[in-house]
Each structure stands twice: as structure tokens, then as C-alpha cells.
Write a protein that holds these residues in place. Sequence first.
Motif, PDB file in Angstrom:
ATOM      1  N   GLY A  22       0.914  -1.399   0.110  1.00  0.00           N
ATOM      2  CA  GLY A  22       0.125   0.089   0.003  1.00  0.00           C
ATOM      3  C   GLY A  22       1.154   1.269  -0.201  1.00  0.00           C
ATOM      4  N   GLY A  23       0.431   2.084  -0.264  1.00  0.00           N
ATOM      5  CA  GLY A  23       1.915   3.761  -0.434  1.00  0.00           C
ATOM      6  C   GLY A  23       2.335   3.182  -1.691  1.00  0.00           C
ATOM      7  N   ASP A  24       3.677   3.514  -0.754  1.00  0.00           N
ATOM      8  CA  ASP A  24       4.237   3.109  -2.155  1.00  0.00           C
ATOM      9  C   ASP A  24       4.896   1.746  -1.794  1.00  0.00           C
ATOM     10  OD1 ASP A  24       7.316   4.298   0.766  1.00  0.00           O
ATOM     11  OD2 ASP A  24       5.867   2.803   0.752  1.00  0.00           O
ATOM     12  N   GLY A  25       4.092   0.816  -1.131  1.00  0.00           N
ATOM     13  CA  GLY A  25       4.387  -0.526  -1.637  1.00  0.00           C
ATOM     14  C   GLY A  25       6.014  -1.156  -1.043  1.00  0.00           C
ATOM     15  N   GLY A  26       6.709  -0.107   0.260  1.00  0.00           N
ATOM     16  CA  GLY A  26       7.970  -0.545   0.192  1.00  0.00           C
ATOM     17  C   GLY A  26       7.412  -1.676   1.516  1.00  0.00           C
ATOM     18  N   SER A  27       9.199  -2.951   1.905  1.00  0.00           N
ATOM     19  CA  SER A  27       8.626  -3.122   3.389  1.00  0.00           C
ATOM     20  C   SER A  27      10.241  -3.085   3.808  1.00  0.00           C
ATOM     21  CB  SER A  27       8.571  -4.692   2.868  1.00  0.00           C
ATOM     22  OG  SER A  27       9.628  -4.972   1.931  1.00  0.00           O
ATOM     23  N   SER A  28      11.221  -2.367   3.298  1.00  0.00           N
ATOM     24  CA  SER A  28      12.541  -2.343   4.104  1.00  0.00           C
ATOM     25  C   SER A  28      12.244  -0.759   3.808  1.00  0.00           C
ATOM     26  CB  SER A  28      13.814  -1.729   2.707  1.00  0.00           C
ATOM     27  OG  SER A  28      13.686  -1.491   1.709  1.00  0.00           O
ATOM     28  N   VAL A  29      13.192  -0.355   5.229  1.00  0.00           N
ATOM     29  CA  VAL A  29      12.188   1.093   5.873  1.00  0.00           C
ATOM     30  C   VAL A  29      13.475   2.071   4.684  1.00  0.00           C
ATOM     31  CG1 VAL A  29      11.860   0.299   8.559  1.00  0.00           C
ATOM     32  CG2 VAL A  29      14.367   0.693   7.864  1.00  0.00           C
ATOM     33  N   PHE A 229       7.555   1.222   8.747  1.00  0.00           N
ATOM     34  CA  PHE A 229       8.507  -0.198   9.687  1.00  0.00           C
ATOM     35  C   PHE A 229       8.781  -0.661   9.129  1.00  0.00           C
ATOM     36  CE2 PHE A 229       5.987  -3.369  12.692  1.00  0.00           C
ATOM     37  CZ  PHE A 229       6.574  -3.022  13.730  1.00  0.00           C
ATOM     38  N   ASP A 230       8.985  -2.166   9.683  1.00  0.00           N
ATOM     39  CA  ASP A 230      10.204  -3.166   9.555  1.00  0.00           C
ATOM     40  C   ASP A 230       9.145  -4.136   9.353  1.00  0.00           C
ATOM     41  OD1 ASP A 230      10.577  -3.897  11.328  1.00  0.00           O
ATOM     42  OD2 ASP A 230      12.444  -4.333  11.002  1.00  0.00           O
TER      43      ASP A 230
END
Length: 398
Positions: A22-29, A229-230
Motif C-alpha cells: 500500500g502507499g509506496d508499497g515498500g517493506s524495507s525502511v 516500519f519493518d
Amino acid sequence: MIKPAVVSLLSMSVMACGGSGGGDGGSSVVDLGISASTDANHGTSYTNASRPDVWINYSSLTLPGTANLRDAIAYLDADQDGKTDIFMASGKFQSQTELSPGSMLYLNSGNDMTFAASASSFQNSSAPPASHSRKSIVADFNGDGLDDIFIFDHGYDANPYPGEQPKLVMQQSAGLFSWSKLPEVGFFHGGAAADIDNDGDMDIFVGGFSPFFYINDGIGNFTKKTDRFDGSISKVFSAELIDVDEDGFVDLLVGAHERDGDITSIYWGSTSGSYSSAKRTVIPAVQYFGAVLDFDAEDIDNDGDRDLLINRTRDGDDGPAKGFYMGRTLQLLVNNGNHNFVDETAIRIAQPGGDADDWFPWLRVQDADGDGDLDLASDDRADGVAYLNDGMGNFIKQ
């Protein structure tokens, strides 16, 4: 005497995010390179929740229609008369649909003991709907100097946990509110608001099965971000945003059910404006009482730093015989500096709790008896739970 346990900062590798995209779709902080704030706790939902000068029986507030839940209470000045008013988002246990209205605003009559329901305070012609509201928080989300409200609603509390939408309640002018639903749907059980990126507005941490942040654009518009958040704790049911170490960066306190491996922790804020397991302190588990209900961070021993209080109930880790969400206990961690804490529950709190004690959601840490030190109590006065401070940070149950 029981030897206190020392809790130290743990450095752990960053784990993949367990949340949905969601949002920018990232998982790394990300690393935002922000500067420290002179008062990171100013205007946060935690600070606002700590300010009430009223202490009531929740049952004195008449709920709308068939609503029967009383956990999501919030305190604010809703009509700008200088008096503390009350908002309660509600709902109905095991409801699979929203109640409308499912919440209510109660205006202070002037004596801090009597509150009158005020449905006419909402532009939408009624107060916000609710399925199962779990927490309401107060902050000024659009920077106009008026208190606003965010409601965490997790929806139907059983499989398949279809979730619900959170609600944003904005104070348009003194005593007049409007509300809207945010587009995300999930099991939103708790969270908090603070300026995590030090850009002058209040952001929101949203806890649940897939925790994430809503980042504020400065005027109360929010974008879901998964790169702040990671996800090193997969579920978050209770959370606060507090600058615990008072270094100018907001810290994230999270907990859920320790039986499931959800590690109760403090994620330390930094110049990154993000939170990862590389900078966290793991809070020691409490056997059988692994369901975390509430966090408070106040100077209990009057030595100038913030200590931690954690309100807990059973998470059923010893089987169904003792039950789930039954009993309660308090945990007190004394701040030793440099992100080290000492668990002094056994030597500071007489009868911190047990199976015979009913659980309650919110712990009130205030000077209840007017003697200048912080006492502990259930936020619902009807619970009759209070611990008085002896002046040295030791608590005796009343």
C-alpha cells in the motif's frame, strides 16, 4: 527479595515486512535524515490521553441504540469552553455489520461529573458508525488548533476477521465535527499519533494484523506507508508513540500476544523517521499474561527519566483452563538510562494482579490523591482499581 531483571538493547537483523502493500508499497525502511525535535511529545495522542482532569464511570455514558462496547474512549475540548468533554466510539461485540450511529460525543455540563450526549455536533447528521471500535485517539491533525479524533475499528472479532475501515473525525469549528472513512480495511486494534518525521504534523501508526503508518500531508490528508516500519512484529494490538528516551525522536512501543511470538518491544526513533528491529529494546515477557493492553511512560521514581508501565491480561498460553483475556497484571520497568530498564514490578507494586482481577483496557497514570506523585488506576472509575504511590515509586493497592 526478587532480583530485578535488567533489560538491554538488542541488535537484531531487519526482517521482511509481514504487512500487506500500500502507499509506496515498500517493506524495507527508509532513512529520512530528520533532525531532532525540541519536544517530540508535544501534541501526541499519548500526551492528549494523559491530560484529562475528569475521571468517570464509563457506564454513566448512555450508548446509542444497541451499542454495548466502551473501550474506545477519548478526552478532548469539543466545544472550546475549556472543559474536558468525552467521545466514545462503540459498536457491538460480534457484530458483522456497522451500527449507525455507533459512537457518541458527550459534553461536559460544567461540573466534570455530568456529561450530556450531543448528536447535533456532527455535520453528517449523526455520529460515526462502528462495528467493534477498540481505541480512539485525539490530536490536531490539520493544524488548526482544534482537537480531532481517529477511531481504530477492527470489525467482527472472529474468523475470517473481515476487518473494518478506520474513521477520521475532524473538528471543523468549535463544537462542530465531520467524519469520514479512510479507504483501508483491516483488523485495526490499536495505534497512536505523533510527528514521526518532525515535519510539524501528526502521523498515525495503525496496529493490527498488518501494521503500517498513515503519513500526514500537514492538513489532515493521510497516505498509507509500509516503509516506516519493518514488520519485525507481525501483529500489533496495542501501541503508543512516545519519546521515551527524550532524545527528540518519537519511539514506538508495540505489543500483541506473546504466545504467538509477537515480541513486546520499544522501537527507538532516530534520524531515519522509521522503525526497525536493528534499534529496539525487547520488553521481557510475563508468563501467562502475554496479551498487552496498554503502555505508559512516566517518571515513576522521580529521577528525571521515563519509566515504563505495561497493562496486561492472559493470552491463553497455558491452555484454555485459565481462559483468554481473563485476569490482569501490571508490569513496571524502571529506566536505568542508555535504553536499559530494570523490571522492578515485584519490589514496587504490591499485588500487581492475577487471575482474580478483572482486566481493563486503559491504565491512568496521574496524581489521584493530590500529594504530588503519580498514582496508578483504571481509567474507568467503576473498576475500583487504584494503586497509590508512597512518594518513592512504590505502589499499594487500595
